[in-house]
Design a protein around this motif. Sequence first.
Motif, PDB file in Angstrom:
ATOM      1  N   ILE A  10       0.831  -1.204   0.000  1.00 22.09           N
ATOM      2  CA  ILE A  10       0.000   0.000   0.000  1.00 22.09           C
ATOM      3  C   ILE A  10       0.866   1.254   0.000  1.00 22.09           C
ATOM      4  O   ILE A  10       0.535   2.244  -0.648  1.00 22.09           O
ATOM      5  N   LEU A  11       2.002   1.205   0.686  1.00 18.94           N
ATOM      6  CA  LEU A  11       2.899   2.353   0.680  1.00 18.94           C
ATOM      7  C   LEU A  11       3.436   2.611  -0.730  1.00 18.94           C
ATOM      8  O   LEU A  11       3.513   3.756  -1.182  1.00 18.94           O
ATOM      9  N   GLN A  12       3.776   1.547  -1.417  1.00 17.08           N
ATOM     10  CA  GLN A  12       4.243   1.664  -2.799  1.00 17.08           C
ATOM     11  C   GLN A  12       3.129   2.207  -3.693  1.00 17.08           C
ATOM     12  O   GLN A  12       3.362   3.076  -4.526  1.00 17.08           O
ATOM     13  N   PHE A  13       1.905   1.710  -3.509  1.00 19.96           N
ATOM     14  CA  PHE A  13       0.763   2.196  -4.283  1.00 19.96           C
ATOM     15  C   PHE A  13       0.543   3.693  -4.040  1.00 19.96           C
ATOM     16  O   PHE A  13       0.341   4.468  -4.982  1.00 19.96           O
ATOM     17  N   LEU A  14       0.598   4.100  -2.788  1.00 23.75           N
ATOM     18  CA  LEU A  14       0.389   5.514  -2.454  1.00 23.75           C
ATOM     19  C   LEU A  14       1.431   6.407  -3.109  1.00 23.75           C
ATOM     20  O   LEU A  14       1.099   7.469  -3.649  1.00 23.75           O
ATOM     21  N   GLN A  15       2.689   5.963  -3.086  1.00 21.57           N
ATOM     22  CA  GLN A  15       3.766   6.775  -3.652  1.00 21.57           C
ATOM     23  C   GLN A  15       3.782   6.753  -5.176  1.00 21.57           C
ATOM     24  O   GLN A  15       3.928   7.798  -5.809  1.00 21.57           O
ATOM     25  N   GLU A  16       3.639   5.580  -5.759  1.00 19.83           N
ATOM     26  CA  GLU A  16       3.816   5.454  -7.211  1.00 19.83           C
ATOM     27  C   GLU A  16       2.556   5.762  -8.006  1.00 19.83           C
ATOM     28  O   GLU A  16       2.639   6.321  -9.095  1.00 19.83           O
ATOM     29  N   SER A  55     -11.183   6.859  -2.632  1.00 15.87           N
ATOM     30  CA  SER A  55     -11.966   5.815  -3.295  1.00 15.87           C
ATOM     31  C   SER A  55     -11.062   4.849  -4.057  1.00 15.87           C
ATOM     32  O   SER A  55     -11.268   3.633  -4.023  1.00 15.87           O
ATOM     33  N   ARG A  56     -10.046   5.380  -4.738  1.00 22.56           N
ATOM     34  CA  ARG A  56      -9.089   4.516  -5.450  1.00 22.56           C
ATOM     35  C   ARG A  56      -8.332   3.613  -4.491  1.00 22.56           C
ATOM     36  O   ARG A  56      -8.085   2.445  -4.801  1.00 22.56           O
ATOM     37  N   ILE A  57      -7.963   4.137  -3.316  1.00 20.69           N
ATOM     38  CA  ILE A  57      -7.255   3.320  -2.327  1.00 20.69           C
ATOM     39  C   ILE A  57      -8.146   2.172  -1.868  1.00 20.69           C
ATOM     40  O   ILE A  57      -7.716   1.015  -1.819  1.00 20.69           O
ATOM     41  N   PHE A  58      -9.399   2.480  -1.548  1.00 16.43           N
ATOM     42  CA  PHE A  58     -10.310   1.426  -1.096  1.00 16.43           C
ATOM     43  C   PHE A  58     -10.579   0.408  -2.205  1.00 16.43           C
ATOM     44  O   PHE A  58     -10.664  -0.788  -1.952  1.00 16.43           O
ATOM     45  N   ASP A  59     -10.714   0.878  -3.453  1.00 16.15           N
ATOM     46  CA  ASP A  59     -10.877  -0.051  -4.581  1.00 16.15           C
ATOM     47  C   ASP A  59      -9.665  -0.964  -4.695  1.00 16.15           C
ATOM     48  O   ASP A  59      -9.793  -2.175  -4.878  1.00 16.15           O
ATOM     49  N   TRP A  60      -8.463  -0.385  -4.604  1.00 18.70           N
ATOM     50  CA  TRP A  60      -7.226  -1.156  -4.710  1.00 18.70           C
ATOM     51  C   TRP A  60      -7.152  -2.199  -3.602  1.00 18.70           C
ATOM     52  O   TRP A  60      -6.828  -3.360  -3.852  1.00 18.70           O
ATOM     53  N   GLN A  61      -7.476  -1.786  -2.358  1.00 18.63           N
ATOM     54  CA  GLN A  61      -7.440  -2.725  -1.242  1.00 18.63           C
ATOM     55  C   GLN A  61      -8.448  -3.851  -1.440  1.00 18.63           C
ATOM     56  O   GLN A  61      -8.142  -5.019  -1.184  1.00 18.63           O
ATOM     57  N   ASN A  62      -9.635  -3.498  -1.881  1.00 22.73           N
ATOM     58  CA  ASN A  62     -10.683  -4.496  -2.085  1.00 22.73           C
ATOM     59  C   ASN A  62     -10.294  -5.492  -3.169  1.00 22.73           C
ATOM     60  O   ASN A  62     -10.422  -6.708  -2.986  1.00 22.73           O
ATOM     61  N   ILE A  63      -9.800  -5.006  -4.276  1.00 25.86           N
ATOM     62  CA  ILE A  63      -9.390  -5.893  -5.372  1.00 25.86           C
ATOM     63  C   ILE A  63      -8.235  -6.775  -4.931  1.00 25.86           C
ATOM     64  O   ILE A  63      -8.206  -7.969  -5.213  1.00 25.86           O
ATOM     65  N   ARG A  64      -7.283  -6.207  -4.217  1.00 32.69           N
ATOM     66  CA  ARG A  64      -6.133  -6.988  -3.748  1.00 32.69           C
ATOM     67  C   ARG A  64      -6.582  -8.110  -2.810  1.00 32.69           C
ATOM     68  O   ARG A  64      -6.117  -9.239  -2.901  1.00 32.69           O
ATOM     69  N   CYS A  65      -7.504  -7.787  -1.899  1.00 33.70           N
ATOM     70  CA  CYS A  65      -8.013  -8.812  -0.969  1.00 33.70           C
ATOM     71  C   CYS A  65      -8.814  -9.878  -1.703  1.00 33.70           C
ATOM     72  O   CYS A  65      -8.678 -11.070  -1.430  1.00 33.70           O
ATOM     73  N   GLN A  66      -9.660  -9.447  -2.631  1.00 32.17           N
ATOM     74  CA  GLN A  66     -10.468 -10.396  -3.405  1.00 32.17           C
ATOM     75  C   GLN A  66      -9.567 -11.345  -4.195  1.00 32.17           C
ATOM     76  O   GLN A  66      -9.774 -12.548  -4.214  1.00 32.17           O
ATOM     77  N   PHE A  67      -8.571 -10.776  -4.853  1.00 28.04           N
ATOM     78  CA  PHE A  67      -7.692 -11.597  -5.676  1.00 28.04           C
ATOM     79  C   PHE A  67      -6.881 -12.562  -4.821  1.00 28.04           C
ATOM     80  O   PHE A  67      -6.713 -13.727  -5.178  1.00 28.04           O
ATOM     81  N   ALA A  68      -6.383 -12.086  -3.685  1.00 27.26           N
ATOM     82  CA  ALA A  68      -5.577 -12.941  -2.803  1.00 27.26           C
ATOM     83  C   ALA A  68      -6.392 -14.133  -2.313  1.00 27.26           C
ATOM     84  O   ALA A  68      -5.856 -15.230  -2.140  1.00 27.26           O
ATOM     85  N   ARG A  69      -7.672 -13.933  -2.115  1.00 34.44           N
ATOM     86  CA  ARG A  69      -8.537 -15.019  -1.658  1.00 34.44           C
ATOM     87  C   ARG A  69      -8.654 -16.115  -2.734  1.00 34.44           C
ATOM     88  O   ARG A  69      -8.762 -17.287  -2.422  1.00 34.44           O
ATOM     89  N   PHE A  70      -8.630 -15.712  -4.006  1.00 30.67           N
ATOM     90  CA  PHE A  70      -8.801 -16.683  -5.089  1.00 30.67           C
ATOM     91  C   PHE A  70      -7.494 -17.262  -5.598  1.00 30.67           C
ATOM     92  O   PHE A  70      -7.493 -18.189  -6.386  1.00 30.67           O
ATOM     93  N   GLN A  71      -6.375 -16.707  -5.163  1.00 32.11           N
ATOM     94  CA  GLN A  71      -5.077 -17.172  -5.640  1.00 32.11           C
ATOM     95  C   GLN A  71      -4.168 -17.561  -4.477  1.00 32.11           C
ATOM     96  O   GLN A  71      -3.080 -17.016  -4.313  1.00 32.11           O
ATOM     97  N   PRO A  72      -4.557 -18.529  -3.663  1.00 28.98           N
ATOM     98  CA  PRO A  72      -3.753 -18.845  -2.477  1.00 28.98           C
ATOM     99  C   PRO A  72      -2.402 -19.478  -2.780  1.00 28.98           C
ATOM    100  O   PRO A  72      -1.516 -19.458  -1.942  1.00 28.98           O
ATOM    101  N   ARG A  73      -2.221 -20.022  -3.965  1.00 28.60           N
ATOM    102  CA  ARG A  73      -0.963 -20.720  -4.262  1.00 28.60           C
ATOM    103  C   ARG A  73       0.093 -19.818  -4.876  1.00 28.60           C
ATOM    104  O   ARG A  73       1.234 -20.215  -5.014  1.00 28.60           O
TER     105      ARG A  73
END
Length: 101
Positions: A10-16, A55-73
Amino acid sequence: MKGNRHDNHILQFLQEELLISTSEIAVALRHFERSGGSLPMVLYQYGFVTIEQLSRIFDWQNIRCQFARFQPRLGLAETYLSAVNLYYLFFILRKSPCLMF
């Protein structure tokens, strides 16, 4: 993201992506560590991000969490890169006049 363990992604996302300065992030992190809560909300309360960026931060967090749930390996790096790609796809599709979200 409590204590000294911050999510570097998230720190990288905020900066970049949102171009938040290192000093602004440092101020927000100090306040966040003292009071807890939500780092994105602290950034907003201090005026370091706009409501659109929040809103972009919350979208990014939500997508990251959703994707991590579907890609555990996947490894952490692959999960992060894939989540970023999904964020951009979501952002592009959301702006499309043909699609309704």
